[in-house]
Design a protein around this motif. Structure first.
Motif, short mmCIF file in Angstrom:
data_model
loop_
_atom_site.label_atom_id
_atom_site.label_comp_id
_atom_site.label_asym_id
_atom_site.label_seq_id
_atom_site.Cartn_x
_atom_site.Cartn_y
_atom_site.Cartn_z
N ASN A 10 56.90 -14.54 -59.26
CA ASN A 10 58.25 -14.03 -59.07
C ASN A 10 58.42 -12.57 -59.52
O ASN A 10 59.24 -11.85 -58.94
N VAL A 11 57.67 -12.12 -60.49
CA VAL A 11 57.77 -10.73 -60.92
C VAL A 11 57.23 -9.81 -59.82
O VAL A 11 57.85 -8.79 -59.49
N PHE A 12 56.11 -10.17 -59.24
CA PHE A 12 55.58 -9.39 -58.11
C PHE A 12 56.60 -9.34 -56.96
O PHE A 12 56.85 -8.29 -56.39
N ILE A 13 57.16 -10.49 -56.64
CA ILE A 13 58.11 -10.56 -55.52
C ILE A 13 59.34 -9.71 -55.80
O ILE A 13 59.78 -8.93 -54.95
N ASP A 14 59.91 -9.85 -57.00
CA ASP A 14 61.10 -9.06 -57.34
C ASP A 14 60.82 -7.56 -57.24
O ASP A 14 61.62 -6.81 -56.66
N LEU A 15 59.71 -7.11 -57.81
CA LEU A 15 59.39 -5.68 -57.79
C LEU A 15 59.06 -5.20 -56.38
O LEU A 15 59.41 -4.08 -55.99
N TYR A 16 58.41 -6.04 -55.59
CA TYR A 16 58.12 -5.72 -54.20
C TYR A 16 59.41 -5.54 -53.41
O TYR A 16 59.58 -4.57 -52.67
N GLU A 17 60.33 -6.48 -53.59
CA GLU A 17 61.58 -6.48 -52.83
C GLU A 17 62.44 -5.25 -53.10
O GLU A 17 63.18 -4.82 -52.23
N VAL A 18 62.37 -4.70 -54.31
CA VAL A 18 63.19 -3.51 -54.62
C VAL A 18 62.36 -2.22 -54.58
O VAL A 18 62.85 -1.16 -54.97
N GLY A 19 61.12 -2.31 -54.12
CA GLY A 19 60.31 -1.11 -53.93
C GLY A 19 59.79 -0.48 -55.21
O GLY A 19 59.60 0.74 -55.27
N GLU A 44 55.86 -11.53 -45.40
CA GLU A 44 55.11 -10.45 -44.75
C GLU A 44 55.05 -9.21 -45.64
O GLU A 44 56.07 -8.74 -46.15
N GLY A 45 53.86 -8.72 -45.85
CA GLY A 45 53.64 -7.51 -46.61
C GLY A 45 53.37 -7.72 -48.09
O GLY A 45 52.74 -6.88 -48.73
N GLN A 46 53.83 -8.83 -48.66
CA GLN A 46 53.68 -9.03 -50.10
C GLN A 46 52.22 -9.12 -50.52
O GLN A 46 51.77 -8.38 -51.40
N GLN A 47 51.48 -10.03 -49.91
CA GLN A 47 50.10 -10.26 -50.31
C GLN A 47 49.25 -9.02 -50.05
O GLN A 47 48.44 -8.62 -50.90
N GLU A 48 49.45 -8.39 -48.90
CA GLU A 48 48.67 -7.18 -48.57
C GLU A 48 48.93 -6.07 -49.57
O GLU A 48 48.01 -5.38 -50.01
N THR A 49 50.20 -5.91 -49.94
CA THR A 49 50.56 -4.85 -50.89
C THR A 49 49.95 -5.10 -52.26
O THR A 49 49.34 -4.21 -52.85
#
Length: 174
Positions: A10-19, A44-49
């Protein structure tokens, strides 16, 4: 001494979502996670990033040995009735505990179980605090990104977020 953290999904997702993933990886921390977490990055994009940081050796994802997998499985079994934690949750909890690393998670059940087990745990607000404290992002950016995150993730502690936003806005006006 360098701070070593183990990230939950969830920390990765939260930080990814807000750039803010790139800013997160510029913190003076050694960042670890598990393969289980990598597999949960589904949008889409989360795992690749996130995988890009692994390729750059800014994210360490250990290969867990058979004994470690068994220990994670046992932790999972033990916690099914009490807290209903996922195998991924148990993997980051176990990895943080045995290595004496800090666990970063926004999952309340995982936080509770890990703290009870003696693991130091922080969430995404701690990440924001550190990004501001080290001048990696400005207070203005922190306010904007935290407001955005608050609108997207309703499980975050609203009181703590409101406190940060008020404090940073007051500091901006000075």
């Amino acid at each position: 001494m360098k701070k070593i953290v183990v990230n939950d999904t969830n920390v990765f997702i939260d930080l990814y979502e807000v750039g803010l993933l790139d800013k997160f990886f510029s913190l003076p921390w050694e960042v670890h996670t598990t393969d289980f977490v990598m597999l949960e990055l589904l949008r889409e994009g989360q795992q690749e990033t996130v995988a890009k940081y692994k390729a750059e050796k800014r994210l360490l994802v250990p290969v867990l040995e058979a004994e470690e997998m068994m220990a994670i499985g046992n932790l999972y079994q033990q916690n099914q009735n009490r807290s209903n934690l996922s195998l991924t949750d148990c993997s980051v909890w176990y990895y943080a505990k045995v290595n004496n690393y800090i666990l970063l998670t926004g999952d309340r059940k995982l936080r509770t179980a890990s703290v009870y087990d003696g693991v130091e745990v922080h969430g995404v607000i701690y990440v924001f605090d550190t990004l501001v404290e080290l001048n990696i992002i400005s207070r203005q950016v922190a306010v904007e990104k935290l407001q955005l995150l608050n609108s997207m993730n309703l499980r975050l502690p609203k009181e703590e977020i409101d406190k940060r936003i008020s404090m940073w806005k007051a500091e901006i006006k000075k």
